[in-house]
Design an enzyme around this catalytic site. Structure first.
Site, PDB file in Angstrom:
ATOM      1  N   TYR A   1      -7.589   7.363  13.650  1.00 34.14           N
ATOM      2  CA  TYR A   1      -7.294   6.122  12.944  1.00 34.14           C
ATOM      3  C   TYR A   1      -8.489   5.168  13.006  1.00 34.14           C
ATOM      4  CZ  TYR A   1      -5.914   1.327  12.276  1.00 34.14           C
ATOM      5  OH  TYR A   1      -5.894   0.024  11.868  1.00 34.14           O
TER       6      TYR A   1
ATOM      7  N   TRP B   1       2.276   6.814  12.469  1.00 35.17           N
ATOM      8  CA  TRP B   1       0.912   6.573  12.016  1.00 35.17           C
ATOM      9  C   TRP B   1       0.608   5.079  12.057  1.00 35.17           C
ATOM     10  CZ3 TRP B   1      -2.053   3.953   8.422  1.00 35.17           C
ATOM     11  CH2 TRP B   1      -3.407   4.301   8.386  1.00 35.17           C
TER      12      TRP B   1
ATOM     13  N   GLU C   1      -3.517  -4.412  20.175  1.00 34.59           N
ATOM     14  CA  GLU C   1      -2.708  -4.508  18.952  1.00 34.59           C
ATOM     15  C   GLU C   1      -1.813  -3.288  18.751  1.00 34.59           C
ATOM     16  OE1 GLU C   1      -3.538  -4.378  14.128  1.00 34.59           O
ATOM     17  OE2 GLU C   1      -5.151  -5.000  15.471  1.00 34.59           O
TER      18      GLU C   1
ATOM     19  N   ARG D   1       1.255 -11.031  14.091  1.00 29.82           N
ATOM     20  CA  ARG D   1       0.260 -10.593  13.117  1.00 29.82           C
ATOM     21  C   ARG D   1       0.829 -10.394  11.704  1.00 29.82           C
ATOM     22  NH1 ARG D   1      -2.611  -6.615  12.999  1.00 29.82           N
ATOM     23  NH2 ARG D   1      -4.412  -7.820  12.341  1.00 29.82           N
TER      24      ARG D   1
ATOM     25  N   GLU E   1      -8.137 -11.334  11.319  1.00 26.68           N
ATOM     26  CA  GLU E   1      -8.811 -10.052  11.100  1.00 26.68           C
ATOM     27  C   GLU E   1      -9.649 -10.126   9.827  1.00 26.68           C
ATOM     28  OE1 GLU E   1      -7.636  -5.300  10.905  1.00 26.68           O
ATOM     29  OE2 GLU E   1      -6.110  -6.817  10.485  1.00 26.68           O
TER      30      GLU E   1
ATOM     31  N   ASN F   1       0.815  -1.205   0.000  1.00 27.35           N
ATOM     32  CA  ASN F   1       0.000   0.000   0.000  1.00 27.35           C
ATOM     33  C   ASN F   1       0.857   1.267   0.000  1.00 27.35           C
ATOM     34  OD1 ASN F   1      -2.131   1.751   0.210  1.00 27.35           O
ATOM     35  ND2 ASN F   1      -2.913   0.950   2.129  1.00 27.35           N
TER      36      ASN F   1
ATOM     37  N   GLU G   1       2.228  -6.657  11.924  1.00 27.34           N
ATOM     38  CA  GLU G   1       1.676  -6.534  10.580  1.00 27.34           C
ATOM     39  C   GLU G   1       2.640  -5.872   9.601  1.00 27.34           C
ATOM     40  OE1 GLU G   1      -1.149  -2.642  10.468  1.00 27.34           O
ATOM     41  OE2 GLU G   1      -1.760  -4.190  11.875  1.00 27.34           O
TER      42      GLU G   1
ATOM     43  N   HIS H   1     -14.655  -5.504  12.678  1.00 31.90           N
ATOM     44  CA  HIS H   1     -14.340  -4.138  13.091  1.00 31.90           C
ATOM     45  C   HIS H   1     -15.624  -3.370  13.404  1.00 31.90           C
ATOM     46  CE1 HIS H   1     -10.136  -3.688  11.009  1.00 31.90           C
ATOM     47  NE2 HIS H   1     -10.250  -4.812  11.685  1.00 31.90           N
TER      48      HIS H   1
ATOM     49  N   ARG I   1     -13.174  -5.798  17.112  1.00 29.52           N
ATOM     50  CA  ARG I   1     -12.237  -4.716  17.401  1.00 29.52           C
ATOM     51  C   ARG I   1     -13.018  -3.424  17.517  1.00 29.52           C
ATOM     52  NH1 ARG I   1      -7.690  -2.280  13.355  1.00 29.52           N
ATOM     53  NH2 ARG I   1      -9.393  -0.824  12.975  1.00 29.52           N
TER      54      ARG I   1
ATOM     55  N   HIS J   1      -2.307   1.287  17.057  1.00 34.83           N
ATOM     56  CA  HIS J   1      -1.604   1.625  15.810  1.00 34.83           C
ATOM     57  C   HIS J   1      -0.290   2.349  16.070  1.00 34.83           C
ATOM     58  CE1 HIS J   1      -1.741   2.090  11.330  1.00 34.83           C
ATOM     59  NE2 HIS J   1      -2.414   0.956  11.498  1.00 34.83           N
TER      60      HIS J   1
ATOM     61  N   ASP K   1      -6.856  -1.498  18.632  1.00 31.22           N
ATOM     62  CA  ASP K   1      -5.621  -1.204  17.892  1.00 31.22           C
ATOM     63  C   ASP K   1      -5.158   0.210  18.222  1.00 31.22           C
ATOM     64  OD1 ASP K   1      -3.532  -0.979  16.137  1.00 31.22           O
ATOM     65  OD2 ASP K   1      -4.708  -1.294  14.321  1.00 31.22           O
TER      66      ASP K   1
END
Length: 405
Positions: free
Chosen positions: A159, A405, A238, A285, A341, A37, A264, A122, A147, A214, A212
């Site tokens: 977020y 972020w 998370e 993850r 997830e 991404n 992740e 989510h 979540r 993040h 999360d």
């Protein structure tokens, strides 16, 4: 069974996906996901210019050797671009092997360890009440793990909560540069404990909740949050803090018993080696697309099993349905799998391009028994939706300091 061609497709059915098709001499082909991404075209070029020429003429059945060739043979090992390219080739080769054997990939990985793959959904809301109303909808759909993310009062954006925007493409509007978001740990801490206190009061113990952060917190802040959330018995917290320095989690673990999940953004087993062997986390993850495909994920999962750590693969919408299919075959056959997830199968357009027969039943995925990964890619449809440059957001503190972020 010689490889005769490798094709790379970049399509945007709502967001960018990089799809790889490996073709063999008898016409058998396999599919893989190489999406990174915000850096999609870097992976596209890497595969076209550097990987493809090295694969033509190789035996498609030699999955491990090809994986090691692409990893060890470049000297410049690891990194997100290299590992996304390896991942896509690896998935495609497992897809081919399954098709030739006439078996779903999970059978080649040792067979089922469970009947279905447990998911967490989510629930993202503008307020705590909105978040919990959406959690109630998830429960009605059969999910028993959710979540929770809610917008932080006093910040313009949060977020996971995009308001009327459906994704980060829309968030950027007509200016295709990274959107910038403000962050305040102080304001965040006022919200999160209350979110879970209300969730526990409303839903009781029948549903497990996750959250999360993040990577927005320092290690000692994460330790504090973990302690504050202990009464609410989260399934896991998370990405509490960045762990480029893996010892950050030694500090967090010392102060809280809230289960921790991380990984992740990791690309190889080496990124999470210390976290796993020191048992500083409870869930790893990593995602197949970012960590070297099915072969790379198996290495991580088997290592984690020694230390009683479970897998909980990343499942963001920037991973294509091919990656999701690969995860399903891994999850159903991995003894120390924990939870997956899930954000849906994609929009209507995406579902016309990536076709599969995976079924969602009572918060679980029933894995396809079709040979290979059990997913198809419509090249003609994909060509209608061209690549659009896009970025994930950038985060800054309220005084303008660049932040995680």
């Amino acid at each position: 069974m010689k490889i005769t061609d490798v094709k790379v497709f970049v399509t945007n059915p709502g967001r960018n996906f990089v799809t790889v098709k490996v073709i063999t001499e008898d016409g058998t082909y396999g599919l893989g996901d190489a999406t990174l991404n915000g850096r999609e075209m870097a992976v596209h070029t890497y595969i076209e210019e550097h990987v493809k020429p090295c694969l033509i003429g190789r035996d498609a059945h030699c999955i491990e050797d090809i994986w090691q060739y692409l990893y060890m043979g470049v000297y410049w090992r690891r990194g997100p671009i290299t590992m996304a390219a390896i991942a896509a080739i690896d998935m495609a080769l497992w897809d081919i092997k399954g098709k030739v054997a006439g078996l779903p990939v999970y059978q080649l990985l040792g067979g089922k360890c469970r009947q279905g793959v447990r998911l967490y959904a989510h629930a993202n809301g503008e307020t705590i009440e909105d978040t919990l109303d959406k959690a109630a909808q998830c429960i009605e759909q059969g999910f028993d793990a959710i979540r929770l993310q809610a917008a932080i009062p006093g910040l313009k954006e949060t977020y996971g909560v995009l308001g009327d925007k459906k994704d980060y493409f829309e968030l950027q509007g007509n200016r295709p540069l990274p959107p910038e978001q403000e962050w305040s740990t102080k304001k965040y801490f006022k919200l999160v404990p209350e979110l879970f206190a209300q969730a526990k009061a409303r839903f009781g113990d029948d549903v497990e909740f996750l959250h999360d952060t993040h990577s927005r917190l320092t290690p000692i802040e994460s330790a504090k949050l973990g302690k504050l959330l202990e009464p609410y018995d989260l399934l896991f917290l998370e990405d509490a803090s960045i762990a480029e320095n893996q010892e950050n989690y030694k500090l967090i673990r010392h102060h809280t018993t809230t289960p921790l999940a991380l990984g992740e953004t990791y690309n190889t087993i080496w990124d999470c080696k210390d976290l796993i062997q020191n048992q500083w986390i409870d869930y790893i993850r990593t995602a197949a697309t970012h960590a070297g495909g099915i072969t790379g994920m198996k290495k991580i999962a088997d290592f984690a099993a020694i230390y009683n750590i479970r897998t909980a693969p990343h499942g963001a919408p920037d991973l294509s349905p091919i990656c999701f299919a690969a995860h399903m075959h891994l999850n159903i056959s991995t003894h120390n799998f924990g939870i997956q997830e899930f954000v849906g199968f994609g929009n209507e357009i995406s579902q016309t391009i990536f076709k599969h027969d995976m079924r969602l039943e009572n918060g679980m995925i029933i894995v396809s028994d079709a040979p290979g990964l059990g997913i198809e890619f419509d090249e003609v449809q994909a060509e209608k939706y061209t690549y659009k440059r896009s970025y994930l957001p950038v985060s800054r503190l309220e005084d303008g300091t660049l932040w995680h972020w």
